[in-house]
Design a protein around this motif. Structure first.
Motif, mmCIF file in Angstrom:
data_model
loop_
_atom_site.group_PDB
_atom_site.id
_atom_site.type_symbol
_atom_site.label_atom_id
_atom_site.label_comp_id
_atom_site.label_asym_id
_atom_site.label_seq_id
_atom_site.Cartn_x
_atom_site.Cartn_y
_atom_site.Cartn_z
ATOM 1 N N GLY A 408 0.804 -1.211 0.000
ATOM 2 C CA GLY A 408 0.000 0.000 0.000
ATOM 3 C C GLY A 408 0.841 1.267 0.000
ATOM 4 N N GLN A 482 -1.233 2.830 3.881
ATOM 5 C CA GLN A 482 -2.628 2.781 3.429
ATOM 6 C C GLN A 482 -2.807 1.578 2.523
ATOM 7 N N ASP A 483 -3.767 0.766 2.810
ATOM 8 C CA ASP A 483 -3.946 -0.464 2.041
ATOM 9 C C ASP A 483 -4.123 -0.176 0.562
ATOM 10 N N ALA A 484 -3.503 -0.991 -0.248
ATOM 11 C CA ALA A 484 -3.638 -0.877 -1.697
ATOM 12 C C ALA A 484 -5.056 -1.271 -2.100
#
Length: 485
Positions: A408, A482-484
């Motif tokens: 991410g 931040q998550d992909a």
């Protein structure tokens, strides 16, 4: 022959002549600076130059059009030496798409970051004299004026936190001059007109700014000889009429607060000039205990008494948009002062300078977004997922290493303190090869944000101070992922 010799003889009797010659022998490049010292102490030279400038002015011109341009009715405007002022007045200097994007990204990104902290932002473009008195521009400019940069910004699809003071300042000309013939700044009366509109706009941003103090005035009065800004520039000593609001009562006194907390009470009419910055003021008689962070230039001089009367506290700092290598680090200022509002006050001609911090604000907003979505804040050396190695003063190698392999968006927040402004070089790895990018830091406290998307792959970045003469000390370093999608 005598006429040719007299000026030289007069110069030789200047008290600065002998010291200047000795200095020039050692440092020939100092002549330009030392010449002014000799001129100031040689009355004949001063009088001759002033007489020559006055003669040219009477003919409708100046001895340096890059510095000053004579318009209609004897009004004088700054030339292109000052941020391409005349080119902007004529609409010949305007933004391309890249410049517009950079401006939108910097101002819009900052507005978004401040809004996340419930802090309104207002960017005041203090109009140039030619915006309010286009009828005073040279006769040859008639019909040749194109689109101005400020109009480009106002028409941008991204609604920036701008206020257009031009209609009010033009309308107020029927009462008194909002600008003057021999100065590029608005008059005290013009600043008062501007503050009335600014206070109204602030009230629309947040109800707590309702009823900000605007001193009542009954018309305007004129100081017939305020002094010419162009005397120092082109030796033009013309009397300059300066218009001031006729206030119903004196402005309330306020205190100038020093770094050590001591306070000096001064009259309410006291201006905070550009050379007084940074300055912290406190007004115990203010209706509301509101704190304003004001990032400004010399157009804030005449505006400052009204700001100091309206707010309980002002923190006035030079924005240095005209020299962005010296600009303050705004996130650190917000963390320190926690203002109720952020005001920019920038003279219109500084629009020649393209704002360059869109990456900082994009990264800062990425950090906020990740936190709001529940991302864990990993603090270096407090979490096993994030560690540092090397020198915190950046006098040697310093590296940030992380353990997880998430794909991410990775955003790093770096706190640092510096003795002067400088550049931080960040190095990582992409496709097996080293990649570098840079981040500017300011003198004093800094909060820097770095989004490591395509710039860095792998599990480490290193930091290097590009100016070893600047003392830097790193503080807290943290990272969110931040998550992909």
């Amino acid at each position: 022959m005598l006429a040719l010799c007299v000026p030289g003889i007069a110069v030789m009797f200047s008290p600065q002549f002998a010291p200047a010659i000795k200095s020039i022998i050692k440092h020939p490049g100092e002549w330009a600076n030392l010449r002014d010292g000799i001129r100031r102490t040689t009355p004949l030279w001063n009088n001759a130059v002033e007489g020559y400038s006055s003669f040219l002015y009477a003919l409708g011109t100046t001895n340096d059009k890059a510095i000053a341009v004579v318009g209609r009715d004897g009004w004088v405007f700054l030339g292109d030496f000052f941020n391409k002022n005349m080119s902007q007045a004529l609409g010949r200097r305007h933004y391309n798409e890249v410049e517009l994007s950079a401006w939108n990204g910097t101002v819009g990104g900052q507005e978004q970051w401040l809004a996340h902290r419930n802090i309104p932002m207002l960017f005041v473009v203090a109009p140039a004299k030619w915006s309010i008195y286009p009828d005073k521009l040279p006769q040859w400019s008639e019909g040749r004026i194109g689109t101005h940069i400020f109009d480009q910004l106002l028409s941008s699809p991204q609604h920036l936190p701008l206020i257009d003071l031009r209609p009010s300042l033009q309308q107020a000309r029927s009462i008194g001059d909002t600008y003057s013939p021999f100065n590029s700044h608005w008059t005290d009366f013009g600043a008062w007109v501007g503050w009335k509109e600014i206070s109204k706009k602030l009230a629309t941003l947040n109800p707590k700014f309702m009823d900000l103090y605007v001193p009542p005035a009954d018309g305007a009065v004129v100081n017939p000889n305020y002094g010419s800004e162009f005397k120092a520039m082109i030796s033009l000593p013309e009397p300059n009429p300066w218009t001031m609001p006729k206030l119903a009562s004196p402005l309330p006194e306020f205190a100038i607060v020093a770094d050590d907390g001591s306070a000096q009470v001064v009259p309410g009419s006291t201006h905070t000039g550009l050379l007084d910055l940074p300055r912290n003021t406190r007004n115990e008689s203010a209706k509301k205990r509101l704190r304003a962070l004001v990032l400004r230039d010399s157009m804030g001089d005449s505006l400052s008494p009204y700001l100091q009367a309206a707010f309980y506290e002002t923190i006035q700092v030079r924005h240095n948009i005209d020299n962005q290598s010296l600009a303050p680090n705004v996130p650190a200022l917000i963390e320190k002062y926690k203002p109720d509002v952020v005001l920019y006050v920038m003279t219109e001609r500084h629009l020649d300078n393209v704002l360059s911090e869109s990456y900082l604000w994009l990264s800062a907003n990425n950090y906020d977004l990740a936190v709001s979505q529940g991302a864990r804040v990993n603090v270096a050396n407090e979490s096993p997922a994030l560690t540092t190695s090397g020198n915190l003063d950046l006098k040697g190698p310093f590296a940030l290493t992380w353990a997880d392999s998430s794909k991410g968006l990775r955003t790093v927040r770096v706190s640092l303190k510096a003795s002067a402004s400088g550049i931080l070089k960040i190095q990582g790895v992409k496709d097996g090869r080293p990649v570098e990018f840079a981040e500017r830091y300011a003198q004093g406290d800094n909060e820097l944000f770095l989004s490591l998307t395509s710039e860095v792959e792998g599990a480490q970045v290193s930091f290097e101070n590009m100016d070893p003469s600047v003392q830097v000390s790193l503080g807290k370093v943290s990272m969110v992922v931040q998550d992909a999608k």
